[in-house]
Design a protein around this motif. Structure first.
Motif, mmCIF file in Angstrom:
data_model
loop_
_atom_site.group_PDB
_atom_site.id
_atom_site.type_symbol
_atom_site.label_atom_id
_atom_site.label_comp_id
_atom_site.label_asym_id
_atom_site.label_seq_id
_atom_site.Cartn_x
_atom_site.Cartn_y
_atom_site.Cartn_z
ATOM 1 N N UNK A 79 0.816 -1.211 0.000
ATOM 2 C CA UNK A 79 0.000 0.000 0.000
ATOM 3 C C UNK A 79 0.855 1.269 0.000
ATOM 4 N N UNK A 80 2.107 1.126 -0.396
ATOM 5 C CA UNK A 80 2.985 2.297 -0.416
ATOM 6 C C UNK A 80 2.447 3.378 -1.356
ATOM 7 N N UNK A 81 2.560 4.619 -0.932
ATOM 8 C CA UNK A 81 2.139 5.703 -1.827
ATOM 9 C C UNK A 81 3.236 6.018 -2.851
ATOM 10 N N UNK A 82 4.435 5.457 -2.614
ATOM 11 C CA UNK A 82 5.529 5.666 -3.567
ATOM 12 C C UNK A 82 5.381 4.702 -4.752
ATOM 13 N N UNK A 83 6.059 5.039 -5.847
ATOM 14 C CA UNK A 83 6.185 4.073 -6.945
ATOM 15 C C UNK A 83 7.197 3.024 -6.490
ATOM 16 N N UNK A 84 6.843 1.760 -6.598
ATOM 17 C CA UNK A 84 7.766 0.712 -6.161
ATOM 18 C C UNK A 84 8.124 -0.176 -7.355
ATOM 19 N N UNK A 85 9.408 -0.292 -7.603
ATOM 20 C CA UNK A 85 9.884 -1.139 -8.704
ATOM 21 C C UNK A 85 10.806 -2.200 -8.109
ATOM 22 N N UNK A 86 10.534 -3.478 -8.418
ATOM 23 C CA UNK A 86 11.430 -4.542 -7.966
ATOM 24 C C UNK A 86 12.426 -4.839 -9.079
ATOM 25 N N UNK A 87 13.705 -4.690 -8.764
ATOM 26 C CA UNK A 87 14.762 -5.081 -9.706
ATOM 27 C C UNK A 87 15.271 -6.430 -9.207
ATOM 28 N N UNK A 88 14.695 -7.484 -9.755
ATOM 29 C CA UNK A 88 14.931 -8.836 -9.229
ATOM 30 C C UNK A 88 16.223 -9.387 -9.836
#
Ligand code: CO8
Length: 244
Positions: A79-88
């Protein structure tokens, strides 16, 4: 950028989960920070998932505290208000996969040796409903159902085909690509993107929030069973044997 760093395998211990939650909270409260890329500083491994030793031979109080921390990290990322990108940038079983699935976008290194998935069934344990909900919301019901029942770990190319990850890139291009994706998402006005994200995710978040204590009780009862403890011990032994 947030780099998980807990060698040898970035397993999510109570300590790492607590630190992770505090760091996220700090970023969340920093108005200048609008996005976060989550990656690993351990070669070949994004995260090996929940630390199995936290779920073996410990007290009920410990299981309670541990599970609350697992819930907390999911609630914060999902539920983060930030943009979240996973670099797996490596393998990402179970809890590691959950972290990636909870982000807005997933980019994985194109290495077929890296695998990702919710493999709980292979350990003789069951992914809770909110792991399942998160998975279904990414790949759809049919793929999630089969993959969860089989406890599948999918190679990077397979994960891409299933939609579990959004993009594959050569390992050396991963961070560059993650930054480019972040820039694309940050080009939109925050309020519109955040409200849209909330609209999509709130029902799933609310379900856990409403049943949080019950979910902890279920976990503690389940994990304390001797048969489950035995399965986990056997799995840990298998990991060690495989190595030698
Ligand atoms: N927790 C604790 N220790 C671990 C874990 C883990 N998740 N994963 C690996 N380790 C340990 C190994 O036992 C080994 O210990 P030691 O050196 O003492 O023998 C050490 O870390 C290094 O591991 P490997 O030698 O296996 O390292 P590799 O680089 O060969 O492989 C992998 C790395 C691919 C990550 C491999 O270790 C692996 O597959 N690990 C298991 C991952 C896994 O199945 N995790 C699932 C955890 S359960 C979960 O996250 C969700 C639970 C939901 C609960 C629901 C209950 C109701």
């Amino acid at each position: 950028m947030m780099k998980l760093k807990s060698p040898p395998v970035n397993s999510l211990s109570l300590e790492l989960l607590t630190e992770f939650a505090i760091s996220l909270e700090k970023l969340e409260n920093n108005r200048a920070c609008r996005g976060v890329i989550i990656t690993s500083s351990v070669p070949k491994i994004f995260s090996s998932g929940l630390d199995i030793t936290e779920m073996c031979g410990k007290s009920m109080e410990h299981y309670t505290e541990f599970w609350r921390a697992v819930q907390e990290i999911w609630l914060r990322v999902y539920s983060s208000s930030m943009v979240t990108v996973a670099a797996v940038n490596g393998s990402s079983p179970a809890g590691g996969c959950l972290i990636a699935l909870s982000c807005d976008y997933r980019i994985m290194a194109e290495n077929p040796k890296f695998s990702i998935g919710l493999n709980e069934a292979q350990l003789g344990i069951v992914a809770p409903f909110w792991f399942k909900d998160t998975f279904v919301n990414v790949v759809g019901h049919r793929i999630a159902e089969r993959s969860l029942q089989l406890g599948s770990l999918h190679s990077a190319p397979e994960a891409h085909k299933l939609g579990l990850v959004d993009e594959l890139v050569p390992e050396e291009k991963l961070m560059e690509k993650a930054a480019a994706v972040m820039a694309q998402w940050l080009a939109l006005p925050d309020h519109a993107r955040q409200l849209t994200k909330t609209m999509m995710r709130k029902p799933v978040v609310d379900r856990l929030v409403a049943h949080r204590e019950e979910d902890i009780k279920n976990f503690v009862t389940f994990i304390s069973k001797e048969s489950i403890q035995k399965s986990l011990r056997m799995y840990m032994e298998m990991l060690k044997k495989r190595k030698s």
